[in-house]
Scaffold this active site. Sequence first.
Site, PDB file in Angstrom:
ATOM      1  N   GLY A 192       1.170   0.687   0.486  1.00 48.91           N
ATOM      2  CA  GLY A 192      -0.090  -0.023   0.639  1.00 48.91           C
ATOM      3  C   GLY A 192       0.024  -1.061   1.731  1.00 48.91           C
ATOM      4  O   GLY A 192       0.837  -0.961   2.637  1.00 48.91           O
ATOM      5  N   GLU A 205     -11.684  -0.154  -2.506  1.00 49.56           N
ATOM      6  CA  GLU A 205     -10.957  -0.061  -3.769  1.00 49.56           C
ATOM      7  C   GLU A 205     -10.024  -1.258  -3.936  1.00 49.56           C
ATOM      8  O   GLU A 205      -9.892  -1.817  -5.042  1.00 49.56           O
ATOM      9  CB  GLU A 205     -10.174   1.255  -3.816  1.00 49.56           C
ATOM     10  CG  GLU A 205     -11.040   2.503  -3.981  1.00 49.56           C
ATOM     11  CD  GLU A 205     -11.820   2.873  -2.718  1.00 49.56           C
ATOM     12  OE1 GLU A 205     -12.826   3.586  -2.836  1.00 49.56           O
ATOM     13  OE2 GLU A 205     -11.415   2.449  -1.604  1.00 49.56           O
ATOM     14  N   GLU A 227      -9.023  -3.934   7.164  1.00 48.53           N
ATOM     15  CA  GLU A 227      -8.582  -5.075   6.334  1.00 48.53           C
ATOM     16  C   GLU A 227      -8.621  -4.754   4.840  1.00 48.53           C
ATOM     17  O   GLU A 227      -8.911  -5.602   4.006  1.00 48.53           O
ATOM     18  CB  GLU A 227      -9.434  -6.326   6.610  1.00 48.53           C
ATOM     19  CG  GLU A 227      -9.824  -6.566   8.049  1.00 48.53           C
ATOM     20  CD  GLU A 227      -8.645  -6.657   9.012  1.00 48.53           C
ATOM     21  OE1 GLU A 227      -7.592  -6.041   8.742  1.00 48.53           O
ATOM     22  OE2 GLU A 227      -8.790  -7.326  10.037  1.00 48.53           O
TER      23      GLU A 227
END
Length: 392
Positions: free
Chosen positions: A137, A375, A371
């Site tokens: 992530g 979700e 950015e």
Amino acid sequence: MTIVEQTSTGFDEAAFQQLKAEVTEWVRGRGEEWAEEIERTGQVAPELFQELKANGWLSLAAPTELGGRAVPFSRYLEIMEIVSRSHASIRMLVHVINGTWRAMAPYATPEQIEQVVKPSVAGDTLVAFTLTEATAGTGADIRTTVRREGDTYVMNGEKHLITFGVKADYWLIAARLEGTTGQDGTVAFLMPNSGLPGAEVIDDSDTMGIRGTDHAILRFTDVPVPASALLGAEGQGLEVALGGFLLPSRVSVAMSAVGLAERANELAVEYANKRETFGKQLSSRQAIQFYLAENYADIAAARALVLEAARAYEEDRPDAGTLSSASKMVAVDMLARVTDKALQVHGGQGYWKRNAIERVYRDARAQRFEEGTNEIQKLVVGRAVVTGTAGF
């Protein structure tokens, strides 16, 4: 060129309004010419970059001690709103260069201020924000690593979707110390893009929209990074990336969604007023008026939330982070609805590249992942709501 800056005597509102008028005139005139050139060539010409720099639009938000014009954040967003009605690559340049100093300046050494931060604000040096990875992530799970060997850090890993990663002079890059997990092991660097051994730069710029903005995949294999490139202290990597850049940048991206939505609805109104069906203007049709009315209300609501998030950031309020994520979440969903209806107003004509709405529709998809995806924003907001820290 109007000069606007915060001084001891206060903000010059008249000069700021003149600046807004100048930007608006440029966006509608010269900016449209550049948009057509970018779409034709797939490149942002160096002359365009120099024009933005000469106009002073790359140094609006930074404080005067860094060479900026010290326009307050919420007022700077009014300029971002206007610029975002132009080509997405133009918006991206103004957005990024007016924002990266926020991540660098609080942590930079005096040498880094002079060598990187001030030249970046001036538009002489381009810095690419370098966080996202293909296999992780965009937070504490980053996998790009470094190990300290004397006066050098040795970097291994990969970054992707790095805007300006090809042409940047420096990468503002987040990594972690080998063997660590979580936020405490993260580090940030102002890493020169200068042919470091083991650094591979792959041009990945063939995108759906934002044509002309370069994007990179970066691969690092035992790349030596001088210790002098460390930004802040070990353990502050995510603090630099998330607090220094992403929080205000999310608000700026949200305002860019507002500006682009305004342009989409403007194009829809123009088309509806000139298009005739069965002897009547399209704009006289109730169904079309409903589309345009819904768009107007959608845009106004999102804009109000974005400005509230900007004020929260300026005031350093505890709900600033939540509002930052909420504003982006709402604004990008709004942009999707507005551009879809604006394209529908154009009917089949809107599907052809000769009409500006086709480009606007493509460009509107990018904000959905800039950015952090929606979700991610919903997770941030949701956690704040269930823990009672959302502000109401």
